[in-house]
Motif scaffolding. Structure first.
Motif, short mmCIF file in Angstrom:
data_model
loop_
_atom_site.label_atom_id
_atom_site.label_comp_id
_atom_site.label_asym_id
_atom_site.label_seq_id
_atom_site.Cartn_x
_atom_site.Cartn_y
_atom_site.Cartn_z
N GLY A 159 0.83 -1.21 0.00
CA GLY A 159 0.00 0.00 0.00
C GLY A 159 0.86 1.26 0.00
O GLY A 159 0.60 2.21 -0.75
N ALA A 160 1.89 1.27 0.84
CA ALA A 160 2.80 2.43 0.90
C ALA A 160 3.50 2.64 -0.43
O ALA A 160 3.61 3.77 -0.93
N SER A 161 3.94 1.56 -1.04
CA SER A 161 4.61 1.64 -2.35
C SER A 161 3.65 2.14 -3.43
O SER A 161 4.02 2.99 -4.25
N LEU A 162 2.44 1.62 -3.41
CA LEU A 162 1.44 2.04 -4.39
C LEU A 162 1.12 3.53 -4.26
O LEU A 162 1.08 4.25 -5.25
N GLY A 163 0.90 4.00 -3.04
CA GLY A 163 0.60 5.41 -2.82
C GLY A 163 1.76 6.31 -3.23
O GLY A 163 1.56 7.34 -3.88
N THR A 164 2.96 5.91 -2.86
CA THR A 164 4.15 6.70 -3.17
C THR A 164 4.38 6.75 -4.68
O THR A 164 4.58 7.83 -5.25
N LEU A 165 4.38 5.60 -5.33
CA LEU A 165 4.63 5.54 -6.78
C LEU A 165 3.58 6.30 -7.59
O LEU A 165 3.90 7.00 -8.55
#
Length: 171
Positions: A159-165
């Motif tokens: 989730g953190a990766s998805l939001g950041t990217l």
């Protein structure tokens, strides 16, 4: 390949139980249910609206960036949830200490982590000196999701990766 996935799952479960059990304290029991909402729909929409209604072009454009990033990242997260359908830890594991309002949708990826890291990234792009502040806050919100038994560590990492990217690509 099977051994690799089993080791990853074992690490995910070990870390989940460590956060959900070993790190329990009365202070965290008080704080985590409050701070977790910063990654929720209400907070992300209010943050977007606040920025969108600013009169300065810079902050208005930051609000546009945030709104589109949140919309796109949540569409992607919800599509993944429909295909993966991972049960939440409190539904699938024994002995989980759940939060007060358990959710029923799929666990993977964490929508709260997607939203808070999306917000943090947009705000850090706008104010680079705020990196430590916003990413620390985002990390605490993500941690709260595991502490409250809503997500596995891998759910919040994706989730953190998805939001950041998404925020970086939309910028």
């Amino acid at each position: 390949m099977y051994k690799v996935t089993e080791r990853l799952r074992g690490g995910d479960l070990f870390t989940f139980y460590w956060i959900n059990h070993a790190l329990r304290s009365s202070f965290y029991d008080w704080l985590m249910p409050k701070i977790t909402h910063l990654g929720g729909v209400t907070s992300s929409v209010l943050c977007s609206l606040f920025l969108l209604f600013q009169r300065t072009p810079f902050w208005h454009q930051t609000g546009v960036h945030l709104a589109w990033s949140l919309i796109i990242s949540h569409l992607i997260a919800n599509i993944i949830k429909r295909f993966v359908r991972r049960r939440r830890p409190y539904q699938a594991l024994d002995g989980v200490v759940p939060g007060t309002k358990p959710l029923e949708d799929a666990s993977f990826p964490s929508g709260h982590s997607t939203a808070i890291f999306c917000m943090a990234t947009v705000l850090v792009l706008a104010i680079p000196s705020s990196f430590f502040l916003f990413y620390s806050l985002a990390s605490i919100v993500a941690f709260s999701r595991v502490y409250l038994g809503m997500h596995y560590p891998s759910d919040i990492m994706i989730g953190a990766s998805l939001g950041t990217l998404t925020a970086l690509l939309m910028g």
